[in-house]
Design an enzyme around this catalytic site. Structure first.
Site, PDB file in Angstrom:
ATOM      1  N   GLY A   1       0.832  -1.201   0.000  1.00  0.00           N
ATOM      2  CA  GLY A   1       0.000   0.000   0.000  1.00  0.00           C
ATOM      3  C   GLY A   1       0.861   1.242   0.000  1.00  0.00           C
TER       4      GLY A   1
ATOM      5  CD  GLN B   1       3.776   5.782   2.346  1.00  0.00           C
ATOM      6  OE1 GLN B   1       2.760   5.257   1.910  1.00  0.00           O
ATOM      7  NE2 GLN B   1       4.754   5.088   2.906  1.00  0.00           N
TER       8      GLN B   1
ATOM      9  CG  LEU C   1       6.672   0.892   1.054  1.00  0.00           C
ATOM     10  CD1 LEU C   1       5.825   1.242  -0.167  1.00  0.00           C
ATOM     11  CD2 LEU C   1       7.826  -0.028   0.659  1.00  0.00           C
TER      12      LEU C   1
ATOM     13  CG  HIS D   1       0.504   1.542   7.744  1.00  0.00           C
ATOM     14  ND1 HIS D   1       1.516   1.213   8.621  1.00  0.00           N
ATOM     15  CD2 HIS D   1       1.101   2.248   6.754  1.00  0.00           C
ATOM     16  CE1 HIS D   1       2.647   1.715   8.175  1.00  0.00           C
ATOM     17  NE2 HIS D   1       2.435   2.342   7.038  1.00  0.00           N
TER      18      HIS D   1
HETATM   19 ZN    ZN Z   1       3.604   3.529   5.801  1.00  0.00          ZN
END
Ligand code: ZN
Length: 174
Positions: A46, A51, A89, A130
């Site tokens: 995901g 991000q 990540l 998350h």
């Molecule tokens: Zn994350």
């Protein structure tokens, strides 16, 4: 196009994302870029827009070969408890056992602007919670007890140092 994934310490990860008011070609391109970035990553399932540096309430995921996207998501119900070794990540290499609700009901919009509701538990339920945290400017560290956070931060620093130390050694061999 795959983007570089922002990592812990980048202020963009601490800023709450804005709701998407118009679902247009720009949003469609953003989704393509987010999937390109997700597929270019080692182990991601995901990815949330912050991000890759985009302050918008949208995230993508792929579980069991099903690629999905949700816009302006919110969790409207949650139930139970589930412990899972969670990774991110944006905190590469760190996995921490975290307790969160198991089942969640998430509501949001699809790419056509239709309201969708998805019920999920275990891995997918965890992923929703998350990624939603990312849209609220929160990382796993923000969900930890002070002791857990201290330990996890120290471990992450070790991981970052190891990665930094590995690079010059490789260069010297050339
Ligand atoms: Zn994350």
């Amino acid at each position: 196009m795959a983007y570089e994934i922002r990592t812990f310490g980048d202020p963009v990860l601490k800023t709450p994302a804005a709701a998407i008011t118009q679902i247009d070609g720009k949003v469609a391109r953003l989704v393509d870029d987010m999937f390109d970035t997700l597929y270019a990553s080692d182990s991601g399932i995901g990815l949330a827009a912050p991000q890759i540096g985009v302050q918008k309430q949208i995230f993508v995921w792929e579980i069991d070969d099903e690629a999905m996207v949700i816009i302006n998501p919110e969790i409207v119900e949650s139930r139970g408890e589930w412990v899972y070794d969670e990774g991110c990540l944006s905190i590469p290499g760190l996995y921490v056992e975290m307790l969160r609700p198991n089942e969640v009901l998430m509501r949001g919009l699809d790419l056509d602007g239709n309201e969708i509701e998805i019920e999920a538990s275990e891995l997918m339920g965890r992923l929703f919670q998350h990624e939603l945290d990312h849209l609220n400017g929160m990382l796993m560290f923000d969900r930890m007890t002070p002791d857990q956070r201290k330990e996890a931060l120290a471990e992450y620093r070790r991981i970052v140092d190891e990665q930094a130390a590995a690079k010059p050694r490789r260069l010297k061999l050339k």
